[in-house]
Write a protein that holds these residues in place. Sequence first.
Motif, PDB file in Angstrom:
ATOM      1  N   UNK A 159       1.198  -1.277  -0.134  1.00 11.72           N
ATOM      2  CA  UNK A 159      -0.541   0.134   0.228  1.00 11.72           C
ATOM      3  C   UNK A 159       1.329   1.330   0.092  1.00 11.72           C
ATOM      4  N   UNK A 160       2.110   0.921   0.850  1.00 12.72           N
ATOM      5  CA  UNK A 160       2.801   2.178   1.124  1.00 12.72           C
ATOM      6  C   UNK A 160       3.003   2.560  -0.893  1.00 12.72           C
ATOM      7  N   UNK A 161       3.783   2.051  -1.781  1.00 17.69           N
ATOM      8  CA  UNK A 161       3.946   1.553  -2.559  1.00 17.69           C
ATOM      9  C   UNK A 161       2.718   2.748  -4.054  1.00 17.69           C
ATOM     10  N   UNK A 162       2.143   2.586  -3.234  1.00 18.94           N
ATOM     11  CA  UNK A 162       0.772   2.994  -4.312  1.00 18.94           C
ATOM     12  C   UNK A 162       0.579   4.600  -3.480  1.00 18.94           C
ATOM     13  N   UNK A 163       0.723   4.473  -2.300  1.00 10.94           N
ATOM     14  CA  UNK A 163       0.620   5.840  -1.809  1.00 10.94           C
ATOM     15  C   UNK A 163       1.550   6.473  -2.061  1.00 10.94           C
ATOM     16  N   UNK A 164       2.013   6.606  -1.932  1.00 13.29           N
ATOM     17  CA  UNK A 164       3.871   7.415  -2.455  1.00 13.29           C
ATOM     18  C   UNK A 164       3.599   8.216  -3.479  1.00 13.29           C
ATOM     19  N   UNK A 165       3.523   7.840  -4.684  1.00 14.96           N
ATOM     20  CA  UNK A 165       3.363   8.281  -6.099  1.00 14.96           C
ATOM     21  C   UNK A 165       2.603   9.807  -5.509  1.00 14.96           C
ATOM     22  N   UNK A 166       1.108   9.430  -5.324  1.00 12.83           N
ATOM     23  CA  UNK A 166       0.348  10.137  -4.809  1.00 12.83           C
ATOM     24  C   UNK A 166       0.645  11.367  -4.066  1.00 12.83           C
ATOM     25  N   UNK A 167       1.249  11.686  -2.550  1.00 13.59           N
ATOM     26  CA  UNK A 167       1.985  12.669  -2.182  1.00 13.59           C
ATOM     27  C   UNK A 167       2.910  12.650  -3.097  1.00 13.59           C
ATOM     28  N   UNK A 168       3.798  12.378  -3.988  1.00 16.58           N
ATOM     29  CA  UNK A 168       5.291  13.001  -4.316  1.00 16.58           C
ATOM     30  C   UNK A 168       3.619  14.199  -5.117  1.00 16.58           C
ATOM     31  N   UNK A 169       3.546  13.811  -5.984  1.00 12.12           N
ATOM     32  CA  UNK A 169       2.555  14.504  -6.831  1.00 12.12           C
ATOM     33  C   UNK A 169       1.946  16.036  -6.002  1.00 12.12           C
ATOM     34  N   UNK A 170       1.394  15.491  -5.908  1.00 10.05           N
ATOM     35  CA  UNK A 170       0.757  16.540  -4.388  1.00 10.05           C
ATOM     36  C   UNK A 170       1.887  17.462  -3.984  1.00 10.05           C
ATOM     37  N   UNK A 171       2.456  16.943  -2.754  1.00  7.34           N
ATOM     38  CA  UNK A 171       3.958  18.397  -2.736  1.00  7.34           C
ATOM     39  C   UNK A 171       4.330  18.971  -3.668  1.00  7.34           C
ATOM     40  N   UNK A 172       5.091  18.112  -4.587  1.00  7.69           N
ATOM     41  CA  UNK A 172       5.543  19.027  -5.819  1.00  7.69           C
ATOM     42  C   UNK A 172       4.672  20.255  -5.978  1.00  7.69           C
ATOM     43  N   UNK A 173       3.619  19.995  -6.722  1.00 10.73           N
ATOM     44  CA  UNK A 173       2.558  20.965  -6.562  1.00 10.73           C
ATOM     45  C   UNK A 173       1.748  22.334  -5.259  1.00 10.73           C
ATOM     46  N   UNK A 174       2.207  21.646  -4.577  1.00 12.76           N
ATOM     47  CA  UNK A 174       1.273  22.262  -3.228  1.00 12.76           C
ATOM     48  C   UNK A 174       2.501  23.604  -2.929  1.00 12.76           C
ATOM     49  N   UNK A 175       4.161  22.045  -3.598  1.00 13.50           N
ATOM     50  CA  UNK A 175       5.627  23.656  -2.571  1.00 13.50           C
ATOM     51  C   UNK A 175       5.977  24.715  -4.295  1.00 13.50           C
ATOM     52  N   UNK A 176       5.400  24.005  -5.373  1.00 12.18           N
ATOM     53  CA  UNK A 176       5.565  25.512  -6.756  1.00 12.18           C
ATOM     54  C   UNK A 176       4.547  26.636  -6.196  1.00 12.18           C
ATOM     55  N   UNK A 177       3.646  26.275  -5.868  1.00 12.38           N
ATOM     56  CA  UNK A 177       2.419  27.507  -5.427  1.00 12.38           C
ATOM     57  C   UNK A 177       2.951  28.456  -4.480  1.00 12.38           C
ATOM     58  N   UNK A 178       4.042  27.734  -3.485  1.00 12.47           N
ATOM     59  CA  UNK A 178       4.045  29.130  -2.205  1.00 12.47           C
ATOM     60  C   UNK A 178       5.076  29.923  -2.784  1.00 12.47           C
ATOM     61  N   UNK A 179       5.370  31.632  -2.498  1.00 17.41           N
ATOM     62  CA  UNK A 179       5.475  32.315  -3.911  1.00 17.41           C
ATOM     63  C   UNK A 179       7.376  32.050  -2.968  1.00 17.41           C
ATOM     64  N   UNK A 180       7.976  32.562  -3.883  1.00 16.85           N
ATOM     65  CA  UNK A 180       9.774  32.836  -4.524  1.00 16.85           C
ATOM     66  C   UNK A 180      10.390  33.895  -2.870  1.00 16.85           C
ATOM     67  N   UNK A 181       9.393  34.876  -2.839  1.00 17.76           N
ATOM     68  CA  UNK A 181       9.654  36.290  -1.720  1.00 17.76           C
ATOM     69  C   UNK A 181       9.263  35.081  -0.443  1.00 17.76           C
ATOM     70  N   UNK A 182       8.470  34.725   0.000  1.00 17.29           N
ATOM     71  CA  UNK A 182       8.977  33.564   1.105  1.00 17.29           C
ATOM     72  C   UNK A 182      10.104  33.197   1.239  1.00 17.29           C
TER      73      UNK A 182
END
Lengths: 294, 327
Positions: A159-182
């Motif tokens: 199950x962990x092998x299945x869960x990991x890629x989902x978390x990778x995807x959302x984490x990357x997408x969300x981190x990219x939304x954090x403004x550079x100024x911060x």
Amino acid sequence: MKAHVVSQSGARLPRSDFQAMRRRLTDKLATCMSWLAMLIVVSVLGSILWTLLKNGLPGLTLTLFTHSMGAPGAGGGLANAIVGSLLQTGLSILLGAPAGLLTGIFLAEYGAESKLARSVRFVSDMLLSAPSILIGLFIYMLLVEPFGHFSGFAGAAALAVMAMPIIVRTTEDMLRLVPVSMREAGIALGAPRWRVILFICVRAARGGIMTGVLLAIARVTGETAPLLFTSLGNSEWSLDMRRPMASLPVAIYQYAGSAYQDWMQQAWTGALVVTLGVLIINIVVRVGIRGGRT
Amino acid sequence: MDGSAEQSAVAAAPQITRRWDGDSLFRTLVVLTGISVLVVLGAIITIMVTGGWKAFSTFGPSFFVTAVWNPVTQHFGAVAPVFGTLASSFLGLLIAVPLAFGTAFWLTALAPPAVSSVIGMAVQLLAAVPSIIFGMWGFFVLVPVMAHYVQPTARHMFGHVPVLSALVSGAPFGTGLLTAGLVLGVMVVPSITAVMRDVFVSMPAVLRESAYGLGATRWEVMRRVVLPWSRQGVVGGIVLGMGRAMGETMAVTFVIGDSNHIGWSLFAPANTIASLIALEFPESPAGSLKLSSLMALGAILMAISFVTLWCSRVLLSRGEVKAGKRS
């Protein structure tokens, strides 16, 4: 005037009443087909939910949650399967979430567009939609065959092998939304990069990252195929993850294929419980996203 | 842009503190975790191929062209399950794509905004329903309908028509290729609809508005403006649905009938790679030729689904580039 505009745009527009009528009829036809398609989709999907409610609700009793699986007619419940599912899902998230989070950080903060990052991203996407039964086979060869027995740990690993890629995807997408100024603010204060990432970026994106974790939980909870060859299923109460362990989807699979009325009833009720759980997590996520935006 | 600005800022930051270097440690940790993803996929491929090696070497190339699956004579071939996998997914898409397109058209062009957002959300939610639910629905609801109504009617109507009679031959069990295709179709409709709706919505509104301004009907806007613009995204979404259908286990296992058989009949029981693995694995002792053949099938399934995914990714990312350029 109109003819001029039309010829310039190159679109085929009416030259005669006949053509105008044909266009209107085509549009009507397409509209009808579209309504039809929508009605079919909504009614079929509605029929699935209705079947689930109709067959599952009558079996939704307290016994289901307090008794372990038993022989047909013995009045058993699904308690051990529910607890088994919770344990395996929980452990899989404990394994998959940190790995997914770190990989997401790598992709968003360090890798960016490097060759390594691009291949990691690509492979993670592949894992995201890899056939789940193959992940079950993989973990079987890795963690079951060498040890000689099925185990809850193997189930959680699959199950962990299945869960990991989902978390990778959302984490990357969300981190990219954090403004550079911060990030710049953090660096200007003299914070080392890892602190900037963990305590500023990840913190700012924590809502989105939680969303990913919840979606991963929802996805993993309903998975049957990867558990068939890893945790196998167990009809007795067991909290020992080194031994075969029951899980709700596998119990549903075993019971639905049986010939006993009460097992089939429990299969439906179990299916209802799983679906409600998954849908509730998804609704919470969506409402949360909407609430976060406003 | 993000990364470069940030990197230059980091490079400019003076290294005042020379204590325990948390940065390089964290960096190493993060990179290693990233590489572990590659290792996992590499391990999956290695294990599938080495696990299937015994079958590949015993049968040689004939493994890919024989349709036999006989545990008694220890003779195995991949053709029937590969055929079943492709055929059931194809039937599923044949059902799902028009429905998904119609629904996405309805959601983006016809429905009132309030209704559209509710139904759109409901459809997206249903994409998250576990596949075993679709399998149970297929087994308990669809199979009886197929056995009692659809199959007898189809045989009655087409049983004497030259070509069609081959398609509808077979005993009316209710299970079979077509039932599996239907269940797969219903299962992938929500996700394909969601992708189509997203790409339709992502088209700049100006294009749509100009077309309406020229007097185009809703269908013409869809057919001549929206579809050409979003073609790649639409195809990418369809291929994604196909990948999901081909790798699906639970929804298919309930309704396919499990028979190692290739034929024209839509009603004949068949099997797919995933359903065969799920059903036969418990009876395959470790180290046996049967287990190795199942692993070899797994390797084939992985190859098929990765090629599919790769195609969908290429198509979808091109669509994204296009959306980025034009908006």
